[in-house]
Write an enzyme that holds these catalytic residues in place. Structure first.
Site, PDB file in Angstrom:
ATOM      1  N   CYS A   1       0.837  -1.122  -0.083  1.00  0.00           N
ATOM      2  CA  CYS A   1       0.013  -0.011  -0.034  1.00  0.00           C
ATOM      3  C   CYS A   1       0.855   1.275  -0.084  1.00  0.00           C
ATOM      4  O   CYS A   1       1.800   1.601   0.878  1.00  0.00           O
ATOM      5  CB  CYS A   1      -1.124   0.008   1.138  1.00  0.00           C
ATOM      6  SG  CYS A   1      -2.093   1.488   1.306  1.00  0.00           S
TER       7      CYS A   1
ATOM      8  N   HIS B   1      -3.441  -4.578 -10.602  1.00  0.00           N
ATOM      9  CA  HIS B   1      -4.333  -3.227 -10.894  1.00  0.00           C
ATOM     10  C   HIS B   1      -4.776  -3.379 -12.385  1.00  0.00           C
ATOM     11  O   HIS B   1      -3.949  -3.874 -13.039  1.00  0.00           O
ATOM     12  CB  HIS B   1      -3.333  -2.054 -10.678  1.00  0.00           C
ATOM     13  CG  HIS B   1      -2.948  -1.725  -9.409  1.00  0.00           C
ATOM     14  ND1 HIS B   1      -3.629  -1.033  -8.382  1.00  0.00           N
ATOM     15  CD2 HIS B   1      -2.090  -2.104  -8.521  1.00  0.00           C
ATOM     16  CE1 HIS B   1      -3.155  -0.909  -7.303  1.00  0.00           C
ATOM     17  NE2 HIS B   1      -2.130  -1.679  -7.383  1.00  0.00           N
TER      18      HIS B   1
ATOM     19  N   GLU C   1     -10.719  -0.333  -4.612  1.00  0.00           N
ATOM     20  CA  GLU C   1      -9.661  -0.922  -3.980  1.00  0.00           C
ATOM     21  C   GLU C   1     -10.270  -2.271  -3.703  1.00  0.00           C
ATOM     22  O   GLU C   1     -11.101  -2.392  -2.945  1.00  0.00           O
ATOM     23  CB  GLU C   1      -9.167  -0.108  -2.740  1.00  0.00           C
ATOM     24  CG  GLU C   1      -8.199   0.929  -3.139  1.00  0.00           C
ATOM     25  CD  GLU C   1      -7.274   1.050  -1.983  1.00  0.00           C
ATOM     26  OE1 GLU C   1      -6.384   0.116  -1.485  1.00  0.00           O
ATOM     27  OE2 GLU C   1      -7.025   2.485  -1.651  1.00  0.00           O
TER      28      GLU C   1
ATOM     29  N   CYS D   1      -5.024   6.154  -3.558  1.00  0.00           N
ATOM     30  CA  CYS D   1      -4.376   4.724  -3.634  1.00  0.00           C
ATOM     31  C   CYS D   1      -2.972   5.116  -4.180  1.00  0.00           C
ATOM     32  O   CYS D   1      -2.742   5.558  -5.490  1.00  0.00           O
ATOM     33  CB  CYS D   1      -5.281   3.793  -4.547  1.00  0.00           C
ATOM     34  SG  CYS D   1      -4.358   1.988  -4.782  1.00  0.00           S
TER      35      CYS D   1
ATOM     36  N   GLY E   1      -2.351   2.319  -7.033  1.00  0.00           N
ATOM     37  CA  GLY E   1      -3.042   2.702  -7.964  1.00  0.00           C
ATOM     38  C   GLY E   1      -2.685   3.821  -8.675  1.00  0.00           C
ATOM     39  O   GLY E   1      -2.806   3.745  -9.913  1.00  0.00           O
TER      40      GLY E   1
END
Length: 293
Positions: A71, A178, A227, A236, A239
């Site tokens: 993350c 992703h 997410e 994110c 992301g």
């Protein structure tokens, strides 16, 4: 149990210091604490541990209790917690994650993260294509020789049907999977409808995060993120990094861009020297407290 509430651009976390203790049943704890009515409320729980191979170790649990690999916003918050609590005086920290060892450094009032190299091979993202030949083997529209020579099979504009419409997806891993979809207007797009359908599509054996991306110009994009295991979030980091990669692969932006998210802005650089993604953004402590489990 003591905790610290933090956020990176509104992507919020409950950070628990496990340097001197073990948290039993972290998956159950995450589901309880992340609930915004019956708990503290957060997108994810971050656990700070000792590491045998790096300076520290980070474990990440989504609001649904699932453990995830990496993350970007969370690791910035973890680094700030370490520095604020004088647990290390190093300017650069090496943090062990399920996605590998990630390096973070101070950048004025913000934190810069070396996100590593993007993963573009379908089987490593992972994307469950029945035959490798089904992947769209395309080269970037840009004249970037590094990309052209480094990758031979990329999932760019691969068509899938979701509910009542067909999408063209571009897939990237930043240590976690992703799926990037380009839309004309992120503000009006029904993210909460299509996000979970794409997240759980049979193409993705580990599910996927979904980035709905609007290109503003060669240096700016807008992003809304669904997410995996948490739903739509304000920001994110992985992301934003994945979307930046997809934009450059398609020849829509340069290597250095600003990503505009509902919670604020992240700065993403895809280095032409080492092929690493560098992400810079803020990390904020909101409050500290105690909660009974």
């Amino acid at each position: 149990m003591k905790f610290t509430k933090m956020h990176g651009l509104g992507n919020d976390f409950i950070l628990i210091d496990c340097m001197e203790r073990t948290l039993p049943r972290p998956s159950n704890v995450s589901k309880k604490l992340c609930h915004r009515r019956f708990g503290i409320g957060a997108d994810q729980v971050l656990l700070l541990h000792k590491s045998k191979i790096a300076d520290f170790r980070m474990r990440i649990f989504n609001a649904d209790g699932g453990e995830v690999e990496m993350c970007g916003n969370g690791i910035r918050c973890l680094a700030k917690y370490i520095w604020d609590n004088k647990m290390s005086n190093k300017k650069n920290l090496r943090i062990e994650t399920l996605a590998g060892i990630i390096t973070v450094e101070r950048a004025g009032n913000m934190v810069r993260v070396d996100m590593g190299e993007p993963v573009l091979e379908p089987e490593k993202i992972p994307v469950n294509l029945s035959h490798k030949s089904e992947a769209r083997s395309q080269k970037s529209k840009s004249e970037d020789s590094l990309l052209v020579t480094r990758y031979s099979s990329l999932i760019i504009d691969y068509p899938i049907r979701i509910s009542d419409r067909e999408f063209k997806i571009t897939c990237v891993s930043m240590g976690n999977p992703h799926t990037i979809i380009f839309v004309n207007d992120t503000d009006d797009f029904p993210v909460t409808h299509y996000g979970p359908l794409i997240e759980n599509h049979q193409l993705f054996p580990k599910r996927t995060n979904v980035e709905f991306t609007q290109v503003i110009d060669a240096k700016n994009i807008k992003l809304r993120v669904w997410e995996r295991g948490s739903g739509e979030t304000m920001a994110c980091g992985t992301g934003a990094s994945a979307a930046a990669v997809a934009c450059h692969l398609k020849g829509l932006t340069g290597r250095d861009i600003k990503v505009h998210l509902p919670g604020g802005e992240l700065f993403i650089e895809w280095s032409g020297k080492d092929n690493h993604i560098y992400m810079t953004g803020p990390a904020v402590e909101v409050f500290r407290g105690d909660i009974g489990l």
